[in-house]
Design a protein around this motif. Sequence first.
Motif, PDB file in Angstrom:
ATOM      1  N   GLN A   1      57.299  -7.478-131.549  1.00  0.00           N
ATOM      2  CA  GLN A   1      58.247  -6.550-132.190  1.00  0.00           C
ATOM      3  C   GLN A   1      59.434  -7.319-132.739  1.00  0.00           C
ATOM      4  OE1 GLN A   1      58.769  -4.018-128.756  1.00  0.00           O
ATOM      5  NE2 GLN A   1      57.677  -2.329-129.730  1.00  0.00           N
ATOM      6  N   MET A   2      59.921  -8.267-131.956  1.00  0.00           N
ATOM      7  CA  MET A   2      61.054  -9.078-132.393  1.00  0.00           C
ATOM      8  C   MET A   2      60.704  -9.822-133.680  1.00  0.00           C
ATOM      9  SD  MET A   2      62.200 -12.443-132.296  1.00  0.00           S
ATOM     10  CE  MET A   2      61.301 -13.341-131.059  1.00  0.00           C
TER      11      MET A   2
ATOM     12  N   THR B   1      59.189  -6.439-127.296  1.00  0.00           N
ATOM     13  CA  THR B   1      58.244  -7.525-127.039  1.00  0.00           C
ATOM     14  C   THR B   1      58.494  -8.613-128.085  1.00  0.00           C
ATOM     15  OG1 THR B   1      56.601  -6.610-128.524  1.00  0.00           O
ATOM     16  CG2 THR B   1      56.498  -5.911-126.229  1.00  0.00           C
ATOM     17  N   ARG B   2      57.849  -9.750-127.893  1.00  0.00           N
ATOM     18  CA  ARG B   2      58.048 -10.840-128.842  1.00  0.00           C
ATOM     19  C   ARG B   2      57.530 -10.462-130.230  1.00  0.00           C
ATOM     20  NH1 ARG B   2      59.245 -16.319-128.429  1.00  0.00           N
ATOM     21  NH2 ARG B   2      59.473 -16.077-126.200  1.00  0.00           N
TER      22      ARG B   2
END
Lengths: 253, 311
Positions: B211-212, B208-209
């Motif tokens: 996590q990124m 997901t964003r």
Amino acid sequence: MTAQHKIHSKDLNLWYGDFHALKDVSIAVRDRMITAIIGPSGCGKSTLLRCFNRMNDLNAAVRVQGGLFLDGQDCYGARLPLTQLRKRVGMVFQRPNPFPLSIFDNVAYGPRVHGVTGKDRLAEIVEQSLASTALWDVLKDRLWEPALDLSAEQQQRLCISRLVAVEPEVLLMDEPCSALDPIATEHIEELMRTLAEKYTIIIVTHNMQQAARISKETGFMLLGELVEFGQTEQVFTNPRDKRTEDYVTGRYG
Amino acid sequence: MTRQAISNPLHADEGADNGAPPPQINAPRHRRQLRIPPDVAQRIVVGGLWAIAMSAVAVLLFIIVFIMVKGLPHVTPEFLLQAPAKGGRLGGVSPMIFGTIAVAGLAVLIAGPIGVITAIYLTEYTRESKLTAFIRFGADCLAGIPSIIFGLFGFVFFADTLGLGISIISGALTLALMVLPTIIRTSEEAIRAVPAAFRDVSFGLGSTRWQMVTRVVLRSALPGIGTGIVLSIGRSISETAALMLTSGMVARHPSSVFDSARTLALHFFTLSREGISMPKAYATAAVLVLAILMINLLAYWFMRRFIARVR
Ligand SMILES: Nc1ncnc2c1ncn2[C@@H]1O[C@H](COP(=O)(O)OP(=O)(O)OP(=O)(O)O)[C@@H](O)[C@H]1O
Ligand SMILES: [Mg+2]
């Protein structure tokens, strides 16, 4: 579409703003073998590849129209969430691009993102993934070293291991050898042949010999259109379309 | 332009030797004097750059040495551990050390997370728009406001309107506002410098964003973000004007964040301006300078280690 088709698109169109980059592309990629996409620079090969795991969605200027299916399931449908699609359809990029982390953490990145936490389980995944790209024996004592210390070929293998670690079904490879020397290229091709026993591989390449050497089926693209798609041998030796013939015989441009 | 005209400057000597006038109207007349061999020019430039860089270092060294020579002899264990007596003429600076750590530490604890989160929002969670331009413009304006104005605002808003009084927390909030733009802008730069490929890879693996952002972007941007935080700590420690009216001048050990506390910088200011004791003033300055040097060195060392580990 038959059961062997892993991914297929139907009249896929894509625009970057006003620029029509993919025009009615219908392609059906078969399971567990290598499919190559060739064509001159700027014809939309990378764009098509990036459609298969919806990486183009990250660009706000992109508009997509048409159908895209994984195992017959609509990739844009609610039943296939984006993170799941990308887990199942992974990508290897042109330049080897390991994270600035240790070798272990690079390979463990995907599993961790998908919720694997157990130390033993992670170690097991890392070992298997590195083994699948023939890196385990070389690197098993160097797991905590920075991944960026590896050679270009090893880095690219590591990127493939990192992908394999999330147990994808399809590997998208965008000119995976163009940053490598001929020997490393040969090694990666060999690796791709092995991987094709388990995975569906789609490779974009500028190198026609490479496409001819490793792929079963080949698609030729020109100006956003999929001009021809068929058995690699047929596309190279007996193309149906005049434009394909010009390109594969080097008369293009 | 003709070929002749292009090649002409190379043959300036010939023109001068036989006394013929230069063929172009706007050709400089004394070209011979202007010609400096490239290797000489190179040496002059290198020497000049070296001299300028060295003079910057020399000024810094001079200030440090000056303060150390004047102040260090008076920095004794008692000085560091005792409270001041007789308005600072006697005793030490221990409440001020404590006050400085409390005010500056709290300020950075408040501004750090807010600044980094704002930077993440600006870079990863929103597209360039009027709003982002406005936030950035606001931050830049905030950075240019003199600190005495922040002090006044802190006094009126935090101390008075919010009823926090002249206290550590009022001072810390005021400082937080002051250093926020630095933290936002340095974090933003650091985050933008993270290669786009890392984001693609992370998304490509199905992250997901968020996590990124947390696993890739912040990790890579950490040294840059750290630099902004260290700058902010330095600025907080050395601030006087913004604190005079907010955290105040009480030279006692504070017992809570709602107590007033005098920082080292303000103590130095009081001692020297009111002519209470120059030796004590220099000793205070020496402690301040040493603290800032130490923080910078520590931060530098941490970041080197961090970069070495992940690179
Ligand atoms: N982000 C983008 N914004 C606008 N246009 C783009 C973008 N990415 C690609 N294009 C355009 O879309 C067309 C197809 O690009 P694409 O990268 O898919 O080509 P390609 O076949 O992969 O080329 P190459 O062989 O050089 O990698 C090109 O004309 C390119 O200029
Ligand atoms: Mg491309």
